[in-house]
Design an enzyme around this catalytic site. Structure first.
Site, PDB file in Angstrom:
ATOM      1  N   SER A  44      56.402  18.698  -1.689  1.00  0.00           N
ATOM      2  CA  SER A  44      56.058  17.926  -0.489  1.00  0.00           C
ATOM      3  C   SER A  44      55.063  18.621   0.423  1.00  0.00           C
ATOM      4  O   SER A  44      54.451  17.981   1.276  1.00  0.00           O
ATOM      5  CB  SER A  44      57.326  17.601   0.310  1.00  0.00           C
ATOM      6  OG  SER A  44      58.024  18.790   0.662  1.00  0.00           O
ATOM      7  N   ASP A 334      59.804  17.154  10.797  1.00  0.00           N
ATOM      8  CA  ASP A 334      61.202  16.841  10.526  1.00  0.00           C
ATOM      9  C   ASP A 334      61.953  18.164  10.406  1.00  0.00           C
ATOM     10  O   ASP A 334      61.428  19.207  10.790  1.00  0.00           O
ATOM     11  CB  ASP A 334      61.356  15.941   9.286  1.00  0.00           C
ATOM     12  CG  ASP A 334      60.842  16.569   7.994  1.00  0.00           C
ATOM     13  OD1 ASP A 334      60.713  17.818   7.935  1.00  0.00           O
ATOM     14  OD2 ASP A 334      60.563  15.819   7.039  1.00  0.00           O
ATOM     15  N   HIS A 337      59.810  20.085   7.313  1.00  0.00           N
ATOM     16  CA  HIS A 337      58.366  20.081   7.124  1.00  0.00           C
ATOM     17  C   HIS A 337      57.612  20.268   8.444  1.00  0.00           C
ATOM     18  O   HIS A 337      57.930  19.609   9.433  1.00  0.00           O
ATOM     19  CB  HIS A 337      57.917  18.770   6.473  1.00  0.00           C
ATOM     20  CG  HIS A 337      58.574  18.501   5.160  1.00  0.00           C
ATOM     21  ND1 HIS A 337      59.710  17.722   5.042  1.00  0.00           N
ATOM     22  CD2 HIS A 337      58.252  18.920   3.913  1.00  0.00           C
ATOM     23  CE1 HIS A 337      60.062  17.670   3.762  1.00  0.00           C
ATOM     24  NE2 HIS A 337      59.207  18.387   3.064  1.00  0.00           N
TER      25      HIS A 337
END
Length: 360
Positions: A44, A334, A337
């Site tokens: 990610s 978040d 991240h």
């Protein structure tokens, strides 16, 4: 910034080239270096939207993700805006954004200058991708083969081979292996000690890099793990009510990083016509987390979305109305991240050394 046209291979010369000056770093591209494209693989940290087209819970193509992206559009990037894939391409002047290979609207022209194959939730441990139904690293390599076939059909074999050979390859994986597969599921922790599991990850990483080399990559930067224990999620899950950094998690990340660095050194000896280098994100991210004000941040121990303590992915969408209004003041978007602002500082701080390591 000196424009490097993706349609041709332009040597980046000190006599021609700009210097990218920031409060954190000055990036200088070396004389006689050629960067034709940027290719990204992994998780990610680099996925610009490939997971949008999978049946998986590991997605971010919904608000509040993308709140500060162009037009406020959620694209599948796990941040409020751009991520390292985009910043690498942009800092080098190759592309404004790095597209996802699985984007059904991808035009052939977009293949020139590089592309992203990463899948959020993936890891060097094959089980990690299997557990959350995302694209394994081995499949990302097969997608790279598909890319090369399409590129050759579009612009010809000679030009396509030149783009592949002169590309900058960025790999990021391992965080999900430790933070999810090892620490928070029973699938590995009972069968592997911390040393043996990090060995497994390094062997898998080495196999991936050797396959990538076989497929034409010659300049490869591999992200180290970040201080996983200082992410808001790990502070919440592993550190009790005080939410301090989980130092055991950080030590595991450091152990992996040290073993990976040694393996990259070995691979450089085995492949004298290629160079592989560690993108050492651990130290810079730790400093940002522990001294946020020095980098212009206000909050580093919780994310912007929801409560900031545990939410990632679809959990952020459930608490969209609680999302902070000042994302640029947060290190994390978040609970796992970073924000676009933190990613920008990270790439600006690391790109110069990476280019020296790979092109000098």
């Amino acid at each position: 910034m000196f424009p490097i046209l993706a349609q041709s291979l332009i040597p980046l010369s000190l006599s021609l080239l700009m210097q990218i000056c920031t409060p954190q770093a000055e990036v200088v591209v070396l004389q006689n270096a050629t960067v034709s494209a940027v290719f990204t693989f992994g998780d990610s940290i680099l996925d610009t939207g490939n997971n949008n087209h999978l049946i998986t819970l590991v997605k971010s193509n919904f608000p509040p993700y993308g709140r500060h992206f162009m037009g406020g559009k959620p694209t599948g990037r796990f941040s409020n805006g751009m991520i390292p894939s985009d910043f690498f391409a942009r800092q080098l002047g190759i592309k404004e954004l790095l597209p996802a290979f699985l984007d059904p609207n991808l035009q052939l022209q977009a293949l020139i200058g590089g592309i992203n194959f990463a899948s959020a939730g993936a890891g060097f441990d094959p089980l990690t991708s299997e557990l959350v139904s995302v694209i394994p690293m081995s499949t990302q390599l097969r997608l790279f083969d598909e890319y090369k076939t399409k590129l050759k059909s579009s612009i010809g074999e000679e030009r396509a081979d030149s783009i592949v050979a002169n590309g900058l390859y960025i790999v990021s994986a391992g965080s999900n292996d430790i933070a999810a597969t090892y620490l928070h599921t029973p699938t590995r922790i009972f069968n592997y000690s911390i040393p043996s599991y990090t060995e497994l990850l390094v062997r898998s990483a080495s196999s991936f890099l050797q396959e990538l080399h076989i497929k034409g990559a010659r300049r490869i930067g591999v992200f180290s793990l970040s201080p996983l224990g200082c992410t808001p999620l790990q502070r919440t899950l592993a550190s009790g009510i005080e939410r301090r950094c989980a130092e055991d998690d950080n030590r595991m990340a450091q152990l992996f990083n040290s073993k990976l660095s040694l393996e990259l050194h070995r691979l450089n000896g085995a492949f004298p016509h290629a160079k592989m280098a560690l993108v050492d994100a651990y130290g810079l991210l730790l400093d940002i987390m522990k001294n946020p004000a020095a980098y212009g941040f206000e909050i580093s121990d919780r994310g912007c979305c929801g409560s900031g303590l545990i939410e990632t992915g679809f959990m952020c969408s459930q608490w969209d109305f609680l999302t902070c209004s000042n994302a640029s003041g947060h290190v994390f978007w978040d609970a796992f991240h970073p924000t676009e602002n933190a990613y920008r500082i990270l790439v600006q701080g690391l790109l110069g050394k990476l280019l020296v390591d790979l092109y000098s």
